[in-house]
Structure formats: C-alpha cells, structure tokens
Design an enzyme around this catalytic site. Sequence first.
Site, PDB file in Angstrom:
ATOM      1  N   ASN A  89       1.041  -1.298  -0.002  1.00 18.27           N
ATOM      2  CA  ASN A  89      -0.003   0.123   0.045  1.00 18.27           C
ATOM      3  C   ASN A  89       0.873   1.189  -0.023  1.00 18.27           C
ATOM      4  OD1 ASN A  89      -1.739   2.204   0.403  1.00 18.27           O
ATOM      5  ND2 ASN A  89      -2.346   1.491   2.677  1.00 18.27           N
ATOM      6  N   LYS A 109       0.254   4.243  -0.486  1.00 19.24           N
ATOM      7  CA  LYS A 109      -0.459   5.598   0.366  1.00 19.24           C
ATOM      8  C   LYS A 109       0.084   6.763  -0.764  1.00 19.24           C
ATOM      9  CE  LYS A 109      -0.049   3.267   4.757  1.00 19.24           C
ATOM     10  NZ  LYS A 109      -0.165   3.607   6.046  1.00 19.24           N
ATOM     11  N   HIS A 115      -9.535   1.757   4.006  1.00 19.37           N
ATOM     12  CA  HIS A 115      -8.373   1.898   4.805  1.00 19.37           C
ATOM     13  C   HIS A 115      -8.847   2.842   6.092  1.00 19.37           C
ATOM     14  CE1 HIS A 115      -4.366   2.902   6.055  1.00 19.37           C
ATOM     15  NE2 HIS A 115      -4.197   1.844   5.623  1.00 19.37           N
ATOM     16  N   GLU A 121      -7.155   5.063   7.238  1.00 16.26           N
ATOM     17  CA  GLU A 121      -6.820   6.490   6.803  1.00 16.26           C
ATOM     18  C   GLU A 121      -8.086   7.107   6.031  1.00 16.26           C
ATOM     19  OE1 GLU A 121      -3.261   5.605   5.007  1.00 16.26           O
ATOM     20  OE2 GLU A 121      -2.352   5.205   7.264  1.00 16.26           O
ATOM     21  N   GLU A 134      -6.190  -4.644  10.305  1.00 13.30           N
ATOM     22  CA  GLU A 134      -5.070  -3.361  10.231  1.00 13.30           C
ATOM     23  C   GLU A 134      -5.496  -2.569  11.660  1.00 13.30           C
ATOM     24  OE1 GLU A 134      -2.817  -2.426   6.620  1.00 13.30           O
ATOM     25  OE2 GLU A 134      -4.383  -1.021   6.921  1.00 13.30           O
ATOM     26  N   GLY A 184       2.067   2.577  10.679  1.00 18.58           N
ATOM     27  CA  GLY A 184       3.037   3.389  10.605  1.00 18.58           C
ATOM     28  C   GLY A 184       3.790   3.892  11.795  1.00 18.58           C
ATOM     29  N   SER A 210       2.688  -1.907  10.250  1.00 17.31           N
ATOM     30  CA  SER A 210       4.236  -2.124  10.609  1.00 17.31           C
ATOM     31  C   SER A 210       4.704  -3.708  10.169  1.00 17.31           C
ATOM     32  CB  SER A 210       4.716  -1.767  12.166  1.00 17.31           C
ATOM     33  OG  SER A 210       4.088  -0.372  12.227  1.00 17.31           O
TER      34      SER A 210
HETATM   35  P1  PGA Z   1       2.479   0.240   7.460  1.00 12.19           P
HETATM   36  O1  PGA Z   1       1.072   0.424   7.041  1.00 12.19           O
HETATM   37  O2  PGA Z   1       2.940  -0.888   7.213  1.00 12.19           O
HETATM   38  O3  PGA Z   1       3.223   1.583   7.062  1.00 12.19           O
HETATM   39  O4  PGA Z   1       2.256   0.324   9.128  1.00 12.19           O
HETATM   40  C1  PGA Z   1       0.311  -0.486   6.671  1.00 12.19           C
HETATM   41  C2  PGA Z   1      -1.012   0.079   6.010  1.00 12.19           C
HETATM   42  O5  PGA Z   1      -1.629   1.006   6.524  1.00 12.19           O
HETATM   43  O6  PGA Z   1      -1.805  -0.512   5.140  1.00 12.19           O
END
Ligand code: PGA
Length: 251
Positions: A10, A12, A95, A97, A167, A173, A213
């Site tokens: 992903n 982003k 997601h 976000e 998630e 993140g 992560s």
């Molecule tokens: P991350 O993000 O691996 O940077 O924690 C995962 C995601 O939000 O899909």
Amino acid sequence: MARKKIIAGNWKMNKTPSQAAELIKELIPVVKDSDADVVICTPAIDLSVATEMTKGTNIAVGAENMHWEESGAYTGEIAADMLLDLGVQYVIIGHSERREYFAETDETVNKKVRKALEKGITPIMCCGETLEQREAGVMAEHIRMQIKLDMAEINADDAKKVVIAYEPIWAIGTGKTATADQAEEVCALIRETIKELYDAPTAEAIRIQYGGSMNASNAAELLSKPNIDGGLIGGASLKAPDFSKITNWNK
Ligand code: PGA
C-alpha cells in the site's frame, strides 16, 4: 484447499509516476519467485505506469480507493470502469486513513466493496480497532460490527473473493506491530464472523491479511500463523529489498 498467500503493498500518497517507474523496475526481478499473489496498490496517478510496466510479470496492480457510482458528477473521484480499462485488478477499500481523514463509513465501504465485486475487481477490505477500543475491551465487538456492516448484502460466492485486511490502527506506521499471536487472534475472529454470516466453506476460502508495521524481520512469523493469509504493507513496500523479503518470507 490451502489458501494462497497474498502480499500487497500500500504505497499510500507516495511516489510520483517517474519514481513509481524506478521502484517497479527494482521490484520486478526481486519478487518474481514469490509463492504468494503479489500486488502493488499505488496512487491513482501511478496506475497507468504500474499496469503498463508489470504486464507479463507476477505483479498485479491495485488502486487505493474508488467510487461506487458508475460515472457522473463526482469531481475528483475514480470509477471502477476506469480502473478496469487500465488492467487494475485490486482495490483497497475502507483503509483506516480514509475512514479517519475522508469520512468513509461502513455504509460507503459496503457500497464500494459491492461495486468492486460487481465489476470483477478484488476488494481488499480493511478493518481494525483503535488503541482506545482495544483498551476498553470492545475490540472484538468493533471488528465483528465492521465485518457485518461492510459485507452487508454480499452473497457467499462473492464473499469468497473478498480479501480482508486486519489492520489495528495503533500498529499502522507506528513501528508497533501486533504480536503474531494478537494478529492471529483477530484474524481467527474475523474468520469465525464470516462463518456465522455465511458458512464454513466461505470462511475457509476467504483470505485475511494482517497489516500494520509488517516488515522484513517480522513477516515470516506473522505469515506462519494459520489464519494470516498475507500482508498489507505500507512503509516497507516502498523499498524493493524489504518488500522482496516479505514476498519471499518462506525462502
Ligand atoms: P504500515 O502501513 O505498514 O506502514 O504500518 C500499513 C497500512 O496502513 O496498510
């Protein structure tokens, strides 16, 4: 039948089209021997270069969002047919976000998942709890509710095609990965919820990813768990050597 693992990046809001081309060039040779389905989900503006460059490779391309309407007066939005025209095969829906910063709700997530299925695009449908919810002891209720609302009015045949990404928001993140046991517990709970909503064969068929992560050093342990069928990877998907280690977790 064993479920095939699915490792999806992903990206982003990272990588311009020319930077995307550089990364994809690096990725192609290092993920080619993966035993998993390998997907890169890129910003909309990179999809054209991504689908073009990955033709004939084992990398499939996904979008990070799409609209549920066919077309029309929705300035700034992207329709399923536009993705299909480029050869996009996956789309991340809901997601955290997008739920947090762009007001997505379980209702809009459900509309998008249904439209993706209708069009033959595989939705990677995200769910997950906040730290507050986990500490208040309502994690399981929250996850079950999200799954039920987001999968509303989807029949068992279609449900089998959905990829669910678990998630935990506190792990995205932050460098704080859920332990493999914590991730397994919730992925098993999601599978149990699918079994209640549908039946055992649907629950056995559906693929459930962990995200938050996940990186080159923790992927193998997470992916060894029986209910974790893959990963949705943010930060570590932007570096070819790291993403390659994850796609080759079993080597
Ligand atoms: P991350 O993000 O691996 O940077 O924690 C995962 C995601 O939000 O899909």
